[in-house]
Design a protein around this motif. Structure first.
Motif, short mmCIF file in Angstrom:
data_model
loop_
_atom_site.label_atom_id
_atom_site.label_comp_id
_atom_site.label_asym_id
_atom_site.label_seq_id
_atom_site.Cartn_x
_atom_site.Cartn_y
_atom_site.Cartn_z
N ALA A 93 63.76 60.09 63.47
CA ALA A 93 62.69 59.10 63.58
C ALA A 93 63.14 57.78 62.95
O ALA A 93 64.06 57.74 62.14
N ILE A 94 62.46 56.73 63.37
CA ILE A 94 62.72 55.40 62.81
C ILE A 94 61.39 54.85 62.30
O ILE A 94 60.37 54.91 63.00
N ALA A 95 61.41 54.32 61.10
CA ALA A 95 60.22 53.68 60.53
C ALA A 95 60.45 52.17 60.54
O ALA A 95 61.15 51.65 59.67
N PRO A 96 59.88 51.48 61.53
CA PRO A 96 60.14 50.04 61.61
C PRO A 96 59.33 49.26 60.58
O PRO A 96 58.22 49.63 60.24
N GLY A 97 59.90 48.17 60.15
CA GLY A 97 59.17 47.22 59.31
C GLY A 97 58.43 46.24 60.19
O GLY A 97 58.19 46.50 61.37
N PRO A 98 58.06 45.09 59.64
CA PRO A 98 57.22 44.15 60.38
C PRO A 98 57.96 43.47 61.53
O PRO A 98 58.97 42.81 61.32
N ILE A 99 57.45 43.69 62.72
CA ILE A 99 58.00 43.08 63.93
C ILE A 99 56.86 42.23 64.51
O ILE A 99 55.76 42.77 64.72
N PRO A 100 57.06 40.96 64.73
CA PRO A 100 55.92 40.12 65.15
C PRO A 100 55.50 40.31 66.61
O PRO A 100 55.75 39.49 67.47
N THR A 101 54.85 41.43 66.86
CA THR A 101 54.25 41.67 68.17
C THR A 101 52.93 40.88 68.24
O THR A 101 52.51 40.30 67.24
N GLU A 102 52.27 40.91 69.36
CA GLU A 102 51.01 40.15 69.52
C GLU A 102 49.98 40.52 68.45
O GLU A 102 49.31 39.66 67.88
N GLY A 103 49.84 41.83 68.18
CA GLY A 103 48.85 42.29 67.20
C GLY A 103 49.13 41.71 65.82
O GLY A 103 48.23 41.28 65.10
N TYR A 107 55.54 34.64 54.68
CA TYR A 107 55.63 36.07 54.40
C TYR A 107 57.09 36.54 54.45
O TYR A 107 57.52 37.35 53.62
N ALA A 108 57.85 36.00 55.40
CA ALA A 108 59.27 36.38 55.48
C ALA A 108 59.99 35.99 54.19
O ALA A 108 60.83 36.74 53.69
N ARG A 109 59.64 34.83 53.65
CA ARG A 109 60.29 34.36 52.42
C ARG A 109 59.89 35.21 51.21
O ARG A 109 60.72 35.51 50.36
N THR A 110 58.62 35.58 51.17
CA THR A 110 58.13 36.22 49.94
C THR A 110 57.99 37.74 50.03
O THR A 110 58.03 38.42 49.01
N GLY A 111 57.84 38.27 51.25
CA GLY A 111 57.52 39.69 51.37
C GLY A 111 58.62 40.56 51.94
O GLY A 111 58.54 41.79 51.89
N ILE A 112 59.66 39.92 52.49
CA ILE A 112 60.72 40.71 53.13
C ILE A 112 62.05 40.35 52.46
O ILE A 112 62.55 39.24 52.63
N PRO A 113 62.60 41.26 51.66
CA PRO A 113 63.80 40.92 50.89
C PRO A 113 64.93 40.32 51.74
O PRO A 113 65.62 39.41 51.28
N LEU A 114 65.13 40.78 52.96
CA LEU A 114 66.21 40.20 53.77
C LEU A 114 65.79 38.89 54.44
O LEU A 114 66.56 38.30 55.21
N GLY A 115 64.57 38.42 54.17
CA GLY A 115 64.21 37.03 54.46
C GLY A 115 63.85 36.70 55.89
O GLY A 115 63.71 35.52 56.22
N ARG A 116 63.68 37.69 56.73
CA ARG A 116 63.25 37.38 58.10
C ARG A 116 62.41 38.53 58.64
O ARG A 116 62.52 39.67 58.16
N TRP A 117 61.61 38.22 59.65
CA TRP A 117 60.89 39.25 60.38
C TRP A 117 61.87 40.05 61.21
O TRP A 117 62.96 39.57 61.53
N GLY A 118 61.46 41.25 61.58
CA GLY A 118 62.31 42.05 62.44
C GLY A 118 62.14 41.65 63.89
O GLY A 118 61.23 40.90 64.25
N ALA A 119 63.03 42.14 64.72
CA ALA A 119 62.95 41.93 66.17
C ALA A 119 63.05 43.31 66.82
O ALA A 119 63.62 44.23 66.23
N PRO A 120 62.48 43.45 68.02
CA PRO A 120 62.62 44.75 68.69
C PRO A 120 64.07 45.22 68.73
O PRO A 120 64.35 46.42 68.61
N ARG A 121 65.00 44.26 68.82
CA ARG A 121 66.42 44.65 68.90
C ARG A 121 66.90 45.36 67.63
O ARG A 121 67.79 46.20 67.66
N ASP A 122 66.29 45.02 66.48
CA ASP A 122 66.67 45.71 65.24
C ASP A 122 66.40 47.20 65.35
O ASP A 122 67.18 48.02 64.87
#
Ligand code: COA
Length: 280
Positions: free
Chosen positions: A194-204, A231-246
């Motif tokens: 299984a994969i547990a994805p982090g925040p990916i900016p989908t429409e929702g 949020y990417a700056r303060t909440g995600i240590p790697l500094g960016r939102w995810g993408a479906p490709r990740d």
């Protein structure tokens, strides 16, 4: 080079030639991103979705680029339909190498007033659907000497997440199912992960970051983008939102020969988000 352009060249062309993959919820968002990468790497991808409009658009996008793809209408909550669809795919394409249990339903709602049907809808899509699809591909994968199942989980149940009783309970079940099936079906050489994805900016997600209509902010979309960047700056240590490709990259890795000795694992792919939350 952008992150996504850099990631486009990670896997060798033709890596998944000859494979047949079924991706539930493959018409949009992360599911489509997964379907797209699998098809780019040579797999024949069958996209399943409840919504015909999603299927049509996704199929057109894939086939117009010369990829091998087909689409099937499916509600993963219906076990008889799931079995029929899976059998049909196996008959038509000769095998099923990979099942991606991506279909999911979710919304924020207070547990105290969540209706029985609301609870059931999410648990049935996320957990029952994952089980029905996995059970349906079992005889096909067992008969062909093996296969891979990759399910979409989440990280919110690691600590619990208010207003998400239904989804966190369902995804905890998906994790348990992943571990159980991996051992039970290892003799048949079916790898279950299984994969547990982090925040990916989908429409929702974009909507959740959108200021309310009565906020008086003239360009609400720009405001949402600003809040997401913050949020990417303060909440995600790697500094960016995810993408479906990740997420797709992890699926492709697991579907490739590199995934041969991996089963029962749950991979968090989230830029460090959940661990950072856990420590604050
Ligand atoms: N808050 C509270 N209850 C909600 C809700 C919300 N935001 N959204 C739906 N529900 C309830 C409905 O009221 C209904 O319960 P009721 O019959 O007691 O009124 C129940 O959930 C089922 O809703 P319905 O829309 O009829 O079900 P569906 O099977 O068509 O949809 C959902 C499934 C509920 C998961 C829907 O949100 C959905 O399809 N979402 C799109 C996919 C998605 O969520 N993707 C995100 C993946 S992370």
């Amino acid at each position: 080079m952008s992150d996504s352009a850099a990631m486009a060249s990670v896997f060798r062309s033709g890596l998944l030639d000859g494979q047949v993959a079924l991706v539930t919820g493959g018409g949009t968002g992360i599911g489509f991103g997964i379907a797209e990468l699998l098809a780019e790497l040579g797999a024949h991808v069958v996209i399943a979705s409840r919504k015909p409009a999603h299927l049509e658009a996704a199929l057109a996008a894939l086939t117009s680029r010369g990829h091998k793809a087909s689409a099937v209408s499916l509600d993963v909550r219906d076990p008889e339909r799931v079995t029929a669809v899976v059998r049909e795919i196996a008959t038509q394409y000769g095998r099923i190498d990979l099942l991606v249990n991506n279909a999911a339903g979710n919304f924020y709602a207070p547990s105290a007033t969540l209706s029985p049907n609301a609870w059931r809808s999410v648990v049935e899509i996320d957990l029952f659907g994952t089980f029905y699809c996995s059970q349906a591909v079992y005889p096909i994968m067992a008969a062909q000497g093996g296969g891979r199942i990759v399910s979409t989980s989440m990280t919110l149940h690691y600590r619990g997440w208010p207003m998400m009783a239904h989804a966190t309970a369902a995804k905890a079940g998906v994790d348990a199912l992943t571990r159980t099936l991996s051992v039970e079906w290892a003799p048949q050489r079916i790898r279950v992960n299984a994969i547990a994805p982090g925040p990916i900016p989908t429409e929702g997600v974009r909507k959740a970051f959108m200021p309310p209509a009565d906020s008086g902010i003239p360009d609400r979309f720009a405001a949402a983008e600003d809040r997401m960047a913050e949020y990417a700056r303060t909440g995600i240590p790697l500094g960016r939102w995810g993408a479906p490709r990740d997420i797709a990259n992890m699926v492709a890795f697991l579907a490739s020969p590199a995934g041969d000795w991996i089963t029962g694992a749950i991979f968090v792919v989230d830029g460090g988000e959940w661990l950072a939350k856990a420590t604050t």
